[in-house]
Design a protein around this motif. Structure first.
Motif, PDB file in Angstrom:
ATOM      1  N   GLY A  81      -6.446   7.744  -4.552  1.00 23.81           N
ATOM      2  CA  GLY A  81      -5.279   7.524  -3.698  1.00 23.81           C
ATOM      3  C   GLY A  81      -4.529   6.216  -3.928  1.00 23.81           C
ATOM      4  O   GLY A  81      -3.307   6.155  -3.758  1.00 23.81           O
ATOM      5  N   THR A  82      -5.249   5.188  -4.330  1.00 23.41           N
ATOM      6  CA  THR A  82      -4.676   3.841  -4.296  1.00 23.41           C
ATOM      7  C   THR A  82      -3.381   3.681  -5.107  1.00 23.41           C
ATOM      8  O   THR A  82      -2.382   3.172  -4.584  1.00 23.41           O
ATOM      9  CB  THR A  82      -5.728   2.812  -4.786  1.00 23.41           C
ATOM     10  OG1 THR A  82      -6.947   3.094  -4.110  1.00 23.41           O
ATOM     11  CG2 THR A  82      -5.292   1.400  -4.499  1.00 23.41           C
ATOM     12  N   ARG A 111     -10.371  15.357 -10.288  1.00 23.24           N
ATOM     13  CA  ARG A 111     -10.955  14.715 -11.468  1.00 23.24           C
ATOM     14  C   ARG A 111     -11.667  15.774 -12.294  1.00 23.24           C
ATOM     15  O   ARG A 111     -12.454  16.558 -11.749  1.00 23.24           O
ATOM     16  CB  ARG A 111     -11.968  13.627 -11.066  1.00 23.24           C
ATOM     17  CG  ARG A 111     -11.319  12.467 -10.339  1.00 23.24           C
ATOM     18  CD  ARG A 111     -12.301  11.344 -10.046  1.00 23.24           C
ATOM     19  NE  ARG A 111     -11.686  10.406  -9.109  1.00 23.24           N
ATOM     20  CZ  ARG A 111     -12.295   9.351  -8.578  1.00 23.24           C
ATOM     21  NH1 ARG A 111     -13.546   9.091  -8.901  1.00 23.24           N
ATOM     22  NH2 ARG A 111     -11.657   8.562  -7.733  1.00 23.24           N
ATOM     23  N   VAL A 128      -8.263   3.865   3.173  1.00 21.87           N
ATOM     24  CA  VAL A 128      -7.332   2.901   3.770  1.00 21.87           C
ATOM     25  C   VAL A 128      -6.883   1.923   2.691  1.00 21.87           C
ATOM     26  O   VAL A 128      -7.607   1.681   1.727  1.00 21.87           O
ATOM     27  CB  VAL A 128      -7.955   2.097   4.945  1.00 21.87           C
ATOM     28  CG1 VAL A 128      -8.661   2.985   5.936  1.00 21.87           C
ATOM     29  CG2 VAL A 128      -8.895   1.015   4.459  1.00 21.87           C
ATOM     30  N   GLU A 129      -5.671   1.394   2.860  1.00 25.70           N
ATOM     31  CA  GLU A 129      -5.185   0.334   1.976  1.00 25.70           C
ATOM     32  C   GLU A 129      -4.473  -0.681   2.865  1.00 25.70           C
ATOM     33  O   GLU A 129      -3.653  -0.306   3.709  1.00 25.70           O
ATOM     34  CB  GLU A 129      -4.187   0.873   0.929  1.00 25.70           C
ATOM     35  CG  GLU A 129      -4.626   2.111   0.152  1.00 25.70           C
ATOM     36  CD  GLU A 129      -5.814   1.904  -0.795  1.00 25.70           C
ATOM     37  OE1 GLU A 129      -6.212   0.748  -1.031  1.00 25.70           O
ATOM     38  OE2 GLU A 129      -6.361   2.916  -1.279  1.00 25.70           O
ATOM     39  N   GLY A 303      -8.811  -2.065  -0.064  1.00 24.70           N
ATOM     40  CA  GLY A 303      -8.979  -0.759   0.576  1.00 24.70           C
ATOM     41  C   GLY A 303     -10.269  -0.081   0.183  1.00 24.70           C
ATOM     42  O   GLY A 303     -11.092  -0.646  -0.548  1.00 24.70           O
TER      43      GLY A 303
HETATM   44  P1  HAM Z   1     -13.909   5.894  -6.124  1.00 23.84           P
HETATM   45  O1  HAM Z   1     -15.172   5.140  -6.089  1.00 23.84           O
HETATM   46  O2  HAM Z   1     -13.459   6.400  -7.448  1.00 23.84           O
HETATM   47  O3  HAM Z   1     -12.809   4.934  -5.512  1.00 23.84           O
HETATM   48  O4  HAM Z   1     -13.976   7.105  -5.123  1.00 23.84           O
HETATM   49  C1  HAM Z   1     -14.298   6.915  -3.764  1.00 23.84           C
HETATM   50  C2  HAM Z   1     -15.219   7.995  -3.260  1.00 23.84           C
HETATM   51  O5  HAM Z   1     -14.685   9.284  -3.560  1.00 23.84           O
HETATM   52  C3  HAM Z   1     -16.583   8.012  -3.939  1.00 23.84           C
HETATM   53  O6  HAM Z   1     -17.440   7.069  -3.358  1.00 23.84           O
HETATM   54  C4  HAM Z   1     -17.032   9.433  -3.665  1.00 23.84           C
HETATM   55  O7  HAM Z   1     -17.588   9.542  -2.367  1.00 23.84           O
HETATM   56  C5  HAM Z   1     -15.744  10.214  -3.729  1.00 23.84           C
HETATM   57  N1  HAM Z   1     -15.632  10.882  -5.034  1.00 23.84           N
HETATM   58  C6  HAM Z   1     -15.233  10.365  -6.203  1.00 23.84           C
HETATM   59  N2  HAM Z   1     -15.257  11.285  -7.181  1.00 23.84           N
HETATM   60  C7  HAM Z   1     -15.666  12.442  -6.602  1.00 23.84           C
HETATM   61  C8  HAM Z   1     -15.884  13.768  -7.076  1.00 23.84           C
HETATM   62  N3  HAM Z   1     -15.644  14.129  -8.335  1.00 23.84           N
HETATM   63  N4  HAM Z   1     -16.317  14.694  -6.183  1.00 23.84           N
HETATM   64  C9  HAM Z   1     -16.545  14.376  -4.894  1.00 23.84           C
HETATM   65  N5  HAM Z   1     -16.349  13.149  -4.393  1.00 23.84           N
HETATM   66  C10 HAM Z   1     -15.919  12.185  -5.229  1.00 23.84           C
HETATM   67  C11 HAM Z   1     -11.501   5.269  -5.384  1.00 23.84           C
HETATM   68  O8  HAM Z   1     -11.068   6.371  -5.492  1.00 23.84           O
HETATM   69  C12 HAM Z   1     -10.621   4.091  -4.969  1.00 23.84           C
HETATM   70  N6  HAM Z   1      -9.227   4.568  -4.865  1.00 23.84           N
HETATM   71  C13 HAM Z   1     -11.094   3.486  -3.666  1.00 23.84           C
HETATM   72  C14 HAM Z   1     -10.220   2.358  -3.226  1.00 23.84           C
HETATM   73  C15 HAM Z   1      -9.271   2.391  -2.293  1.00 23.84           C
HETATM   74  N7  HAM Z   1     -10.233   1.144  -3.728  1.00 23.84           N
HETATM   75  C16 HAM Z   1      -9.329   0.410  -3.132  1.00 23.84           C
HETATM   76  N8  HAM Z   1      -8.708   1.162  -2.256  1.00 23.84           N
END
Ligand code: HAM
Length: 423
Positions: A81-82, A111, A128-129, A303
């Protein structure tokens, strides 16, 4: 038979109720923290993610759904989302509002990963951001939201891992130290790490293939390369977490799979057997350079995002049921088709007045109607027949006590108000 694509899933039945409950809870939580809801598109021009999230991450280099639309535009289904929220923050000039701007979102992410429990190709994130504040109080607040949500849900085995990647200067110093350190081991690294070595050596620390090799364990630690300012920021984040009674563990190898982080990074794990790396329910961090990198005015950000499916699996593993059954206040049935118009009007009237009403669409007989009323746990049952219409008297039964009442149409709301509130 038509089937859903690999790595996707349908949510229905009790799981659908759980998702709705989670959404409600998140809504209430976000009101308390005074965050505003934001919704951005599920696809963006490819550049948003390829630049924002970073080409050296697996998420962008190997896992994005990139496609051309019929107008030959390069688009990408959002993998997170970010970057999209940052694009929106800049495009809508949200930076002109008074800072900080505190936002939350909920939606599908995509993904191209190898599917397994807790890892899907389409999944939902709540995130959240916060833009416009460098204060470590905001880093701590953001972590506290995650912890509060998990506490509210009753999850017990929760572990908060944090680390600091410092500012650009700290990172540069650390990067150089890693390059020097790993040079003699280049041949022993996996292919991915060989690639990371030249592009983004920090990511080598996160490698699942090389992580147990002896030389990995004695690699330089980021904490020794933080500038004074970065160190202070990280210390304050920890102080504020402690002030809020939040336990955490500093994990120097935590670098995260996205390129945009500076200073604080964190992951929240649930201790669930057999989950492996899918134990991470939510994660995030600070990204002080991303808005500028995406051509906005230099604005700090921080976030997190939680994977909703993983959260549901964690609740299941801890035997926590958040399934809220919808309570049907009244079930309305009629004796024949002749009363259909009267019945639709009555049902509509009751719904407009705030009651949850179900009705017989199927023309069931009385016996089956009562069976159905029990099945859906209706609290009251109304039976509409020619007599009722003629005399303007509604026959209403308490479906539990089986007590029967005759109530004038005009007095029905008053009656229900009294009966349902005393129930
Ligand atoms: P991320 O660690 O890539 O961070 O994803 C956050 C959460 O999304 C993971 O801890 C997991 O629970 C869930 N997730 C990721 N990939 C999958 C998948 N293939 N299937 C199911 N659940 C999944 C982010 O996405 C950053 N945008 C977080 C962030 C926000 N950083 C700063 N602001």
């Amino acid at each position: 038979m038509l089937q859903k694509p690999k790595g996707t899933y349908d949510i229905y039945g009790a799981d659908a109720q759980r998702v709705l409950y989670l959404k409600k809870l998140i809504n209430v939580l976000m009101e308390k923290y005074n965050y505003n809801y934001i919704q951005s598109p599920t696809f963006e021009s490819s550049e948003v993610f390829h630049r924002g999230v970073g080409e050296t991450t697996d998420i962008v280099s190997k896992e994005t759904y990139d496609f051309k639309d019929r107008g030959e535009r390069s688009l990408t289904l959002r993998p997170e989302g970010t970057a999209g929220i940052v694009r929106s923050f800049i495009e809508n000039k949200l930076y002109t509002s008074s800072m900080p701007v505190k936002l939350w979102y909920y939606g599908s992410m995509f993904r191209y990963e190898r599917p397994q429990a807790g890892r899907n190709r389409e999944f939902s994130q709540y995130g959240v951001e916060v833009f416009g504040s460098e204060s470590p109080m905001v880093d701590a607040e953001v972590i506290s939201i995650l912890v509060t949500l998990f506490r509210m849900l009753g999850l017990k085995g929760i572990k908060v891992n944090i680390n600091s990647l410092g500012d650009s200067q700290s990172r540069m110093r650390y990067r150089d130290a890693l390059v020097d350190y790993f040079k003699p081991y280049l041949d022993e690294l996996c292919d991915d790490c060989k690639n990371r070595y030249s592009k983004n050596p920090l990511r080598m620390l996160d490698c699942k293939v090389d992580q147990d090799k002896e030389f990995m364990k004695s690699a330089p630690k980021i904490s020794d390369y933080l500038t004074e300012e970065s160190k202070k920021h990280f210390e304050l984040v920890q102080k504020y977490l402690t002030a809020m009674d939040i336990d955490y563990v500093v994990d120097n190898n935590l670098v995260r799979g996205l390129d945009y982080y500076t200073h604080t990074v964190f992951e929240v794990e649930a201790d669930i057997k057999g989950f492996g790396s899918q134990n991470v329910l939510g994660a995030g961090g600070r990204y002080n350079n991303l808005v500028e990198l995406m051509e906005g005015p230099s604005t700090p950000g921080v976030g997190f995002a939680i994977g909703i499916e993983r959260l549901l699996l964690a609740l299941e593993a801890e035997d926590i049921d958040i399934c809220e059954k919808n309570l049907v206040d009244i079930y309305v049935m009629n004796l024949s088709e002749d009363e259909n118009e009267y019945m639709v009007n009555l049902v509509n009237y009751l719904r407009l007045n705030g009651y949850c009403v179900e009705m017989d669409y199927q023309g069931r007989n009385i016996k089956n109607n009562f069976k159905h009323a029990d099945k859906i746990s209706a609290r009251f049952v109304i039976i509409v027949g020619p007599d009722e219409i003629k005399k303007d008297l509604i026959t209403i039964k308490n479906n539990e006590t089986k007590e029967e009442f005759k109530v004038k149409f005009d007095e029905l709301l008053e009656f229900l108000d009294e009966k349902i509130s005393e129930d």
